[in-house]
Motif scaffolding. Structure first.
Motif, PDB file in Angstrom:
ATOM      1  N   PRO A  52      18.282  28.329  -0.180  1.00 27.81           N
ATOM      2  CA  PRO A  52      17.622  28.408  -1.490  1.00 27.81           C
ATOM      3  C   PRO A  52      18.478  27.783  -2.598  1.00 27.81           C
ATOM      4  O   PRO A  52      19.712  27.781  -2.530  1.00 27.81           O
ATOM      5  CB  PRO A  52      17.464  29.912  -1.712  1.00 27.81           C
ATOM      6  N   ASP A  53      17.824  27.252  -3.613  1.00 32.39           N
ATOM      7  CA  ASP A  53      18.505  26.667  -4.762  1.00 32.39           C
ATOM      8  C   ASP A  53      19.008  27.804  -5.663  1.00 32.39           C
ATOM      9  O   ASP A  53      18.198  28.542  -6.244  1.00 32.39           O
ATOM     10  CB  ASP A  53      17.529  25.777  -5.530  1.00 32.39           C
ATOM     11  N   PRO A  54      20.312  27.959  -5.814  1.00 32.50           N
ATOM     12  CA  PRO A  54      20.831  29.070  -6.630  1.00 32.50           C
ATOM     13  C   PRO A  54      20.547  28.906  -8.118  1.00 32.50           C
ATOM     14  O   PRO A  54      20.702  29.876  -8.886  1.00 32.50           O
ATOM     15  CB  PRO A  54      22.334  29.044  -6.345  1.00 32.50           C
ATOM     16  N   ALA A  55      20.123  27.721  -8.544  1.00 36.80           N
ATOM     17  CA  ALA A  55      19.848  27.486  -9.966  1.00 36.80           C
ATOM     18  C   ALA A  55      18.436  27.914 -10.366  1.00 36.80           C
ATOM     19  O   ALA A  55      18.113  27.943 -11.553  1.00 36.80           O
ATOM     20  CB  ALA A  55      20.054  26.011 -10.307  1.00 36.80           C
ATOM     21  N   VAL A  56      17.598  28.237  -9.383  1.00 45.09           N
ATOM     22  CA  VAL A  56      16.250  28.715  -9.702  1.00 45.09           C
ATOM     23  C   VAL A  56      16.326  30.176 -10.125  1.00 45.09           C
ATOM     24  O   VAL A  56      16.986  30.988  -9.480  1.00 45.09           O
ATOM     25  CB  VAL A  56      15.312  28.549  -8.484  1.00 45.09           C
ATOM     26  N   ARG A  57      15.638  30.489 -11.207  1.00 45.88           N
ATOM     27  CA  ARG A  57      15.659  31.867 -11.721  1.00 45.88           C
ATOM     28  C   ARG A  57      14.298  32.212 -12.310  1.00 45.88           C
ATOM     29  O   ARG A  57      13.435  31.339 -12.497  1.00 45.88           O
ATOM     30  CB  ARG A  57      16.733  32.012 -12.794  1.00 45.88           C
ATOM     31  N   ARG A  58      14.112  33.481 -12.595  1.00 49.23           N
ATOM     32  CA  ARG A  58      12.925  33.906 -13.321  1.00 49.23           C
ATOM     33  C   ARG A  58      12.980  33.360 -14.745  1.00 49.23           C
ATOM     34  O   ARG A  58      14.034  33.382 -15.391  1.00 49.23           O
ATOM     35  CB  ARG A  58      12.831  35.422 -13.360  1.00 49.23           C
TER      36      ARG A  58
ATOM     37  N   ARG B 201      11.930  13.188 -10.724  1.00 53.30           N
ATOM     38  CA  ARG B 201      12.908  13.953  -9.967  1.00 53.30           C
ATOM     39  C   ARG B 201      12.434  14.270  -8.550  1.00 53.30           C
ATOM     40  O   ARG B 201      13.081  15.041  -7.840  1.00 53.30           O
ATOM     41  CB  ARG B 201      13.233  15.262 -10.700  1.00 53.30           C
ATOM     42  N   ARG B 202      11.337  13.700  -8.145  1.00 53.37           N
ATOM     43  CA  ARG B 202      10.830  13.960  -6.797  1.00 53.37           C
ATOM     44  C   ARG B 202      11.647  13.200  -5.762  1.00 53.37           C
ATOM     45  O   ARG B 202      12.216  12.164  -6.037  1.00 53.37           O
ATOM     46  CB  ARG B 202       9.340  13.586  -6.720  1.00 53.37           C
ATOM     47  N   GLY B 203      11.666  13.745  -4.556  1.00 54.04           N
ATOM     48  CA  GLY B 203      12.435  13.143  -3.482  1.00 54.04           C
ATOM     49  C   GLY B 203      13.867  13.629  -3.405  1.00 54.04           C
ATOM     50  O   GLY B 203      14.636  13.162  -2.561  1.00 54.04           O
ATOM     51  N   GLU B 204      14.253  14.575  -4.263  1.00 49.48           N
ATOM     52  CA  GLU B 204      15.618  15.101  -4.275  1.00 49.48           C
ATOM     53  C   GLU B 204      15.742  16.433  -3.533  1.00 49.48           C
ATOM     54  O   GLU B 204      16.841  16.985  -3.460  1.00 49.48           O
ATOM     55  CB  GLU B 204      16.101  15.294  -5.718  1.00 49.48           C
ATOM     56  N   GLY B 205      14.631  16.956  -3.038  1.00 53.70           N
ATOM     57  CA  GLY B 205      14.670  18.256  -2.371  1.00 53.70           C
ATOM     58  C   GLY B 205      14.550  19.432  -3.316  1.00 53.70           C
ATOM     59  O   GLY B 205      14.726  20.590  -2.898  1.00 53.70           O
ATOM     60  N   LEU B 206      14.221  19.173  -4.581  1.00 56.02           N
ATOM     61  CA  LEU B 206      14.124  20.259  -5.554  1.00 56.02           C
ATOM     62  C   LEU B 206      13.000  21.231  -5.207  1.00 56.02           C
ATOM     63  O   LEU B 206      13.152  22.455  -5.367  1.00 56.02           O
ATOM     64  CB  LEU B 206      13.897  19.680  -6.956  1.00 56.02           C
ATOM     65  N   ALA B 207      11.877  20.712  -4.744  1.00 60.50           N
ATOM     66  CA  ALA B 207      10.761  21.594  -4.400  1.00 60.50           C
ATOM     67  C   ALA B 207      11.080  22.433  -3.171  1.00 60.50           C
ATOM     68  O   ALA B 207      10.755  23.630  -3.121  1.00 60.50           O
ATOM     69  CB  ALA B 207       9.488  20.775  -4.170  1.00 60.50           C
ATOM     70  N   THR B 208      11.704  21.829  -2.175  1.00 62.39           N
ATOM     71  CA  THR B 208      12.004  22.552  -0.939  1.00 62.39           C
ATOM     72  C   THR B 208      12.968  23.698  -1.193  1.00 62.39           C
ATOM     73  O   THR B 208      12.698  24.859  -0.864  1.00 62.39           O
ATOM     74  CB  THR B 208      12.593  21.590   0.107  1.00 62.39           C
ATOM     75  N   ARG B 209      14.098  23.386  -1.804  1.00 63.78           N
ATOM     76  CA  ARG B 209      15.100  24.436  -2.053  1.00 63.78           C
ATOM     77  C   ARG B 209      14.646  25.389  -3.154  1.00 63.78           C
ATOM     78  O   ARG B 209      14.967  26.574  -3.130  1.00 63.78           O
ATOM     79  CB  ARG B 209      16.441  23.807  -2.396  1.00 63.78           C
TER      80      ARG B 209
ATOM     81  N   ALA C 208       7.465  19.733   2.862  1.00 62.76           N
ATOM     82  CA  ALA C 208       8.430  20.650   2.253  1.00 62.76           C
ATOM     83  C   ALA C 208       8.157  22.088   2.679  1.00 62.76           C
ATOM     84  O   ALA C 208       9.083  22.833   3.035  1.00 62.76           O
ATOM     85  CB  ALA C 208       8.362  20.526   0.727  1.00 62.76           C
ATOM     86  N   TYR C 209       6.893  22.490   2.686  1.00 64.34           N
ATOM     87  CA  TYR C 209       6.551  23.855   3.068  1.00 64.34           C
ATOM     88  C   TYR C 209       6.899  24.116   4.530  1.00 64.34           C
ATOM     89  O   TYR C 209       7.367  25.205   4.886  1.00 64.34           O
ATOM     90  CB  TYR C 209       5.067  24.124   2.821  1.00 64.34           C
TER      91      TYR C 209
END
Length: 282
Positions: free
Chosen positions: A139-145, A226-234, A265-266
């Motif tokens: 998981p991306d640790p930078a994602v937050r509520r 910013r697509r193609g960087e794995g942002l959605a997956t992580r 990605a899913y």
């Protein structure tokens, strides 16, 4: 039991337990209608519409249909879907979307399609996916509520996602205040997740509805540059991790069949397909 045409009547608070038993046949696929039932207790004052129930000759509830902004058949076979469609044709159309299991939506549309001609888009076979285990990617640790102070940065991203996904602006036809209220509501519930890079949203997703069994995710979005960087997956892996730990044990969503990057990605995260949905938009 007094019923109306073809064993159909409007359900109310006294029918809630029976309705929840019906949605429990497939609690993940039915998470939206279960959420609506639990949050409104089937009271039409709070539903902003109605829920119709269809009964067999023995008085047993066998299927239902949520009729609000979204029309959603519930555990409806072809015969039930057609019966609901005939009832719908007897009233002015107020819905903006038909969504649900493909076979039921297709049978419903066979009846109403010739009359409801102002359809904007048909999405016939949308994979319905779920994950009930830890994500298979880090998981991306930078994602937050999101919090209330994020609103001014988050809201434009929500509008951009909606326009890209639905094809119209959520602010059209005087919808701006309602959509702003919806985004704020998701924030206040802790259902809005995002990654902010220098204040800019580079990934976002929301929880749309929740039951004791499942949470349905919507609005997964990354800006085009910013697509193609794995942002959605992580990013979505981070959402899955938090939601499964704090909200509900299973996370679901449905995706357009043609959206190959999202489906890939899913799959990397660990989602698996369990059904096909269809969506018809007006």
């Amino acid at each position: 039991m007094l019923t109306t045409d073809r064993g159909i009547r409007v359900l109310g608070p006294a029918d809630l337990d029976e309705f929840l038993a019906l949605t429990a046949r497939d609690p993940v696929a039915n998470v939206f209608v279960e959420y609506r039932g639990r949050s409104t207790r089937l009271d039409t004052r709070w539903l902003g519409g109605e829920v119709w129930g269809r009964y067999d000759a023995g008085g047993r509830l066998t299927s239902a249909c949520h009729v609000g902004a979204n029309l959603v058949p519930v555990e409806a076979d072809e015969e039930a879907a057609r019966a609901f469609a005939e009832r719908a044709l007897a009233k002015p159309r107020t819905i903006s979307t038909i969504v649900g299991a493909h076979a039921a939506v297709e049978a419903f549309w066979d009846v109403v399609g010739p009359e409801w001609e102002d359809v904007r888009e048909l999405r016939w076979r949308q994979p319905h996916l779920l994950i009930d285990h830890d994500p298979a990617v880090e998981p991306d640790p930078a994602v937050r509520r999101s919090v209330r102070s994020d609103f001014n940065n988050l809201y434009p991203a929500c509008v951009a996602m909606y326009e890209e996904e639905i094809g119209v602006s959520p602010e059209a036809a005087g919808g701006r205040e309602m959509y702003r209220a919806r985004v704020l509501q998701l924030i206040s519930r802790g259902w809005s997740f995002a990654r902010y890079d220098a204040g800019r949203v580079v990934f976002k997703a929301e929880v749309a509805c929740v039951s004791p069994t499942a949470a349905q995710v919507q609005g997964v979005w990354v800006p085009e540059d910013r697509r193609g960087e794995g942002l959605a997956t992580r990013g979505l892996a981070a959402v899955v991790e938090v939601v499964r730990r704090e909200v509900a044990p299973t996370v679901s969503l449905y995706v357009n069949e043609w959206n190959t990057p999202a489906r890939a990605a899913y799959a990397r995260i660990g989602f698996r397909e369990t059904a096909r949905f269809s969506t018809i938009m007006f």
